[in-house]
Design an enzyme around this catalytic site. Structure first.
Site, PDB file in Angstrom:
ATOM      1  N   TRP A  22       2.217   1.839  -3.460  1.00  0.00           N
ATOM      2  CA  TRP A  22       1.098   2.132  -4.162  1.00  0.00           C
ATOM      3  C   TRP A  22       1.231   3.866  -4.339  1.00  0.00           C
ATOM      4  O   TRP A  22       0.833   4.150  -5.601  1.00  0.00           O
ATOM      5  CB  TRP A  22      -0.470   1.711  -3.605  1.00  0.00           C
ATOM      6  CG  TRP A  22      -1.253   2.016  -4.256  1.00  0.00           C
ATOM      7  CD1 TRP A  22      -2.515   1.621  -5.701  1.00  0.00           C
ATOM      8  CD2 TRP A  22      -1.447   3.305  -3.993  1.00  0.00           C
ATOM      9  NE1 TRP A  22      -2.715   2.552  -6.384  1.00  0.00           N
ATOM     10  CE2 TRP A  22      -3.286   3.626  -5.194  1.00  0.00           C
ATOM     11  CE3 TRP A  22      -1.890   4.164  -3.363  1.00  0.00           C
ATOM     12  CZ2 TRP A  22      -4.052   4.655  -4.976  1.00  0.00           C
ATOM     13  CZ3 TRP A  22      -2.937   5.358  -2.999  1.00  0.00           C
ATOM     14  CH2 TRP A  22      -4.459   5.437  -4.430  1.00  0.00           C
ATOM     15  N   HIS A  23       1.852   4.304  -3.683  1.00  0.00           N
ATOM     16  CA  HIS A  23       1.760   5.429  -3.641  1.00  0.00           C
ATOM     17  C   HIS A  23       2.957   6.408  -3.609  1.00  0.00           C
ATOM     18  O   HIS A  23       3.222   7.575  -4.266  1.00  0.00           O
ATOM     19  CB  HIS A  23       1.837   6.580  -1.806  1.00  0.00           C
ATOM     20  CG  HIS A  23       0.326   6.353  -0.939  1.00  0.00           C
ATOM     21  ND1 HIS A  23       0.060   5.324  -0.492  1.00  0.00           N
ATOM     22  CD2 HIS A  23      -0.748   7.198  -0.789  1.00  0.00           C
ATOM     23  CE1 HIS A  23      -1.332   5.587  -0.286  1.00  0.00           C
ATOM     24  NE2 HIS A  23      -1.303   6.481  -0.548  1.00  0.00           N
ATOM     25  N   GLY A  24       3.780   5.325  -4.449  1.00  0.00           N
ATOM     26  CA  GLY A  24       5.151   6.114  -5.700  1.00  0.00           C
ATOM     27  C   GLY A  24       6.531   4.806  -4.787  1.00  0.00           C
ATOM     28  O   GLY A  24       6.472   4.563  -3.556  1.00  0.00           O
TER      29      GLY A  24
ATOM     30  N   PHE B  85      -1.154  10.975  -7.192  1.00  0.00           N
ATOM     31  CA  PHE B  85      -0.854   9.515  -7.234  1.00  0.00           C
ATOM     32  C   PHE B  85      -2.300   8.902  -8.272  1.00  0.00           C
ATOM     33  O   PHE B  85      -2.067   7.191  -7.757  1.00  0.00           O
ATOM     34  CB  PHE B  85      -1.333   8.812  -5.923  1.00  0.00           C
ATOM     35  CG  PHE B  85      -0.642   9.445  -4.230  1.00  0.00           C
ATOM     36  CD1 PHE B  85       0.317   9.168  -4.796  1.00  0.00           C
ATOM     37  CD2 PHE B  85      -1.298  10.758  -3.913  1.00  0.00           C
ATOM     38  CE1 PHE B  85       1.322   9.790  -3.103  1.00  0.00           C
ATOM     39  CE2 PHE B  85      -0.883  10.929  -2.834  1.00  0.00           C
ATOM     40  CZ  PHE B  85       0.365  10.956  -2.554  1.00  0.00           C
TER      41      PHE B  85
ATOM     42  N   GLY C 286       0.801  -1.356   0.281  1.00  0.00           N
ATOM     43  CA  GLY C 286       0.183  -0.518   0.503  1.00  0.00           C
ATOM     44  C   GLY C 286       0.888   1.149   0.161  1.00  0.00           C
ATOM     45  O   GLY C 286       0.449   2.402  -0.952  1.00  0.00           O
TER      46      GLY C 286
END
Length: 615
Positions: free
Chosen positions: A408-410, A615, A405
């Site tokens: 997922w943001h970077g 995002f 997770g």
């Protein structure tokens, strides 16, 4: 200039994409766009197919004004997933259905990976094989070749707005069709509308087909009360975004994060807490506006926030924060990995991948050694105590989910730390709640002593921070032990306080990794976080605190007001929502006008983009 030239210039500007000024909810142009779309919508809102097709076209135009040529990418995702779901419905053999589902998920996530992780993958390959490959947008080059133009940039890969959201929606749709939870959407216009509905397209919530498709053919219905509620959510979102989020960012938080060494430890800590409120007000403000706009069109989006800073634990926080992402990760990652039942092959594959990714992003193979040593220790624990295996695998799956997770943001070491810290917080809380009061006192006493020893011997600011925080927790635990029957409100307040401080600390790594050029994000983010930790954990001149408080009193007062409103009882908030929605239209119009005038007093010269657009 004659009238025809004026009209041509107007139309040229109307249909042109300006990368420096994308269409935002906080711009006048968006509300002009919305007013026009809604006015036309009102003529045929009862004609379902025409209504859905019209809103689909408007959504595509909105995305074009937000992302330009990346509209082609959104159209490809819509067309491919529509056809793939149709194919799944026709296939009878389970093996072929699994293969098509896997292919579709790989294509959707591959698109996300190409745009979001190209720099990370390139750097990884260069370091692993001693190469010097530079990032080059081969997709842009191909499209330029096909179109015979030079519209697409090829020297860098630009992240399309909202790609993380609409690709996750596409994945959930394909998987749910495969699982039989929903039938493929029969009409292309309906499916395109579902995947591109403009209020939630670029920053969520992540809407699943099972939550939205059933609304596509319902008659339009907007009661007087729901109209008032919709207007309330729009005003509430604008107040959150333009007053709380943007004011805190522009006047304090952004300045400190840009150069932490120019500010004292007290100011760095204050900026960190302000950012914690800012990111909530910004993201939930977007969701509120999206919810209100969707309601005016007769559609209802899933709830995405539930007063997350009222959470009593990290686990509860993630049930209240970005709820649609949390549920997505639970249903499409955590449970398939084994959830709270057992470990799966995917569990160990992800552990191996995380070891490699974490080592690379951190620039140190000691991270790999540490993670492998920890894994070995956990393996020995599971072997020696078979009764604890279920607990162990549950926590491993939780950690894997939170780490992914974070990624997922970077693709930044800071995002991985942020996800890992949240995972650790969840695991520790589960273990902590199972201990007796004596066990809790022993554990926190030993941890505090260890942090104090390291603080005195190593003189690293980070250990100073840990020592102060564990000392606070120790004092609180002692007080709870001495009070045989503490008031429920005191117990709740203490848990909320601990959780809020912990979540705020993790925000340090989240914010440091945001708003950066992907090519430089990893090093730059780490340096920012390190400098802030050094300032916060370094020596403080307490005599200067009153003067610094006075210098930033407007920002700090706004922070306090924002947190007080956030912590108001839900019953009270619901009551004033209903009071607003029941107002006569003339009075509602006056209140809305007053709110808009009030908001204008806070608007900055350059409107700030929503944080989650990137995002």
């Amino acid at each position: 200039m004659n009238l025809w030239d004026v009209i041509k210039d107007f139309l040229a500007n109307l249909f042109a994409f300006d990368q420096a000024h994308p269409l935002l909810f906080t711009q006048f142009y968006f509300w002009a766009f919305f007013a026009l779309v809604f006015a036309v919508f009102s003529f045929f809102h009862s004609k379902v197919l025409l209504r859905n097709g019209y809103l689909f076209a408007c959504s595509l135009f909105f995305y074009y004004k937000t992302s330009g040529v990346f509209l082609a990418l959104l159209v490809f995702v819509i067309v491919y997933n529509f056809l793939a779901a149709k194919g799944l419905a026709r296939l009878k053999k389970e093996g072929w259905r699994k293969a098509l589902t896997a292919l579709s998920v790989v294509i959707d996530l591959g698109i996300l990976a190409y745009f979001k992780y190209a720099y990370f993958i390139t750097d990884f390959v260069n370091n692993l094989f001693g190469l010097s490959i530079e990032v080059h947008d081969v997709l842009g080059e191909f499209l330029n070749m096909v179109s015979g133009t030079s519209v697409f940039r090829v020297d860098a890969i630009v992240l399309p707005v909202g790609i993380s959201f609409f690709t996750f929606q596409a994945v959930s749709y394909i998987v749910d069709v495969k699982r039989g939870k929903i039938a493929p959407v029969a009409n292309f216009l309906d499916f395109g509308f579902y995947l591109s509905f403009f209020p939630q397209l670029v920053a969520g919530p992540i809407v699943r087909a099972v939550e939205f498709v059933q609304q596509l053919h319902k008659p339009y219905n907007l009661s007087r009360r729901w109209f008032g509620i919709a207007i309330f959510w729009i005003m509430n979102g604008l107040l959150k975004k333009l007053i709380l989020a943007d004011y805190l960012a522009v006047n304090f938080a952004d300045r400190v994060f840009e150069n932490p060494l120019l500010y004292s430890g007290y100011e760095n800590l204050s900026a960190l807490f302000c950012y914690s409120l800012q990111v909530y007000a910004d993201f939930s403000g977007y969701t509120d506006i999206a919810t209100g706009v969707a309601m005016l069109f007769g559609f209802y989006l899933p709830k995405n926030f539930n007063s997350p800073y009222k959470a009593r634990s990290t686990q509860e926080f993630w049930r209240r924060w970005h709820m649609t992402l949390s549920r997505w990760l639970r249903d499409y990652l955590y449970i398939p990995l084994g959830g709270n039942r057992n470990a799966s092959p995917g569990t160990f594959i992800i552990i191996g991948a995380i070891v490699v990714i974490g080592s690379f992003l951190s620039g140190s193979w000691w991270v790999a050694v540490g993670v492998l040593a920890l894994a070995a220790g956990i393996g020995i624990w599971a072997w020696l105590k078979p009764g604890d295996r279920k607990l162990i695998t549950t926590n491993i799956n939780s950690m894997n989910t939170m780490l992914l997770g974070g990624l997922w943001h970077g693709a930044s070491w800071n995002f991985m730390i942020w996800g890992g810290l949240n995972g650790i917080g969840m695991v520790i809380y589960k273990i902590w709640t199972k201990r007796s009061m004596g066990g809790k006192l022993l554990i926190i006493g030993l941890v505090t002593a260890l942090c104090g020893t390291l603080s005195l011997t190593l003189h690293y600011p980070v250990w100073n921070m840990f020592f102060v925080w564990t000392l606070i927790i120790l004092v609180g635990t002692v007080v709870k032990a001495l009070l045989k029957k503490q008031p429920a409100w005191l117990d709740t307040s203490w848990d909320i306080f601990q959780t809020f401080v912990f979540i705020t600390f993790t925000r340090l790594f989240f914010r440091s990794g945001s708003n950066l050029d992907p090519a430089l994000a990893n090093e730059q983010a780490w340096n920012t976080a390190k400098n802030m930790v050094n300032q916060i954990g370094g020596p403080w001149d307490l005599s200067l605190v009153p003067a610094m408080t006075a210098a930033h009193w407007q920002v700090l007062l706004l922070f306090v007001i924002g947190m007080v409103i956030h912590w108001l009882p839900e019953r009270f908030k619901r009551r004033y929502r209903l009071v607003f929605s029941a107002m006569p239209l003339w009075l509602m119009a006056l209140v809305v006008t007053g709110i808009i005038v009030f908001i204008f007093q806070f608007i900055t010269a350059d409107l700030q983009s929503f944080i989650y657009f990137q995002f």
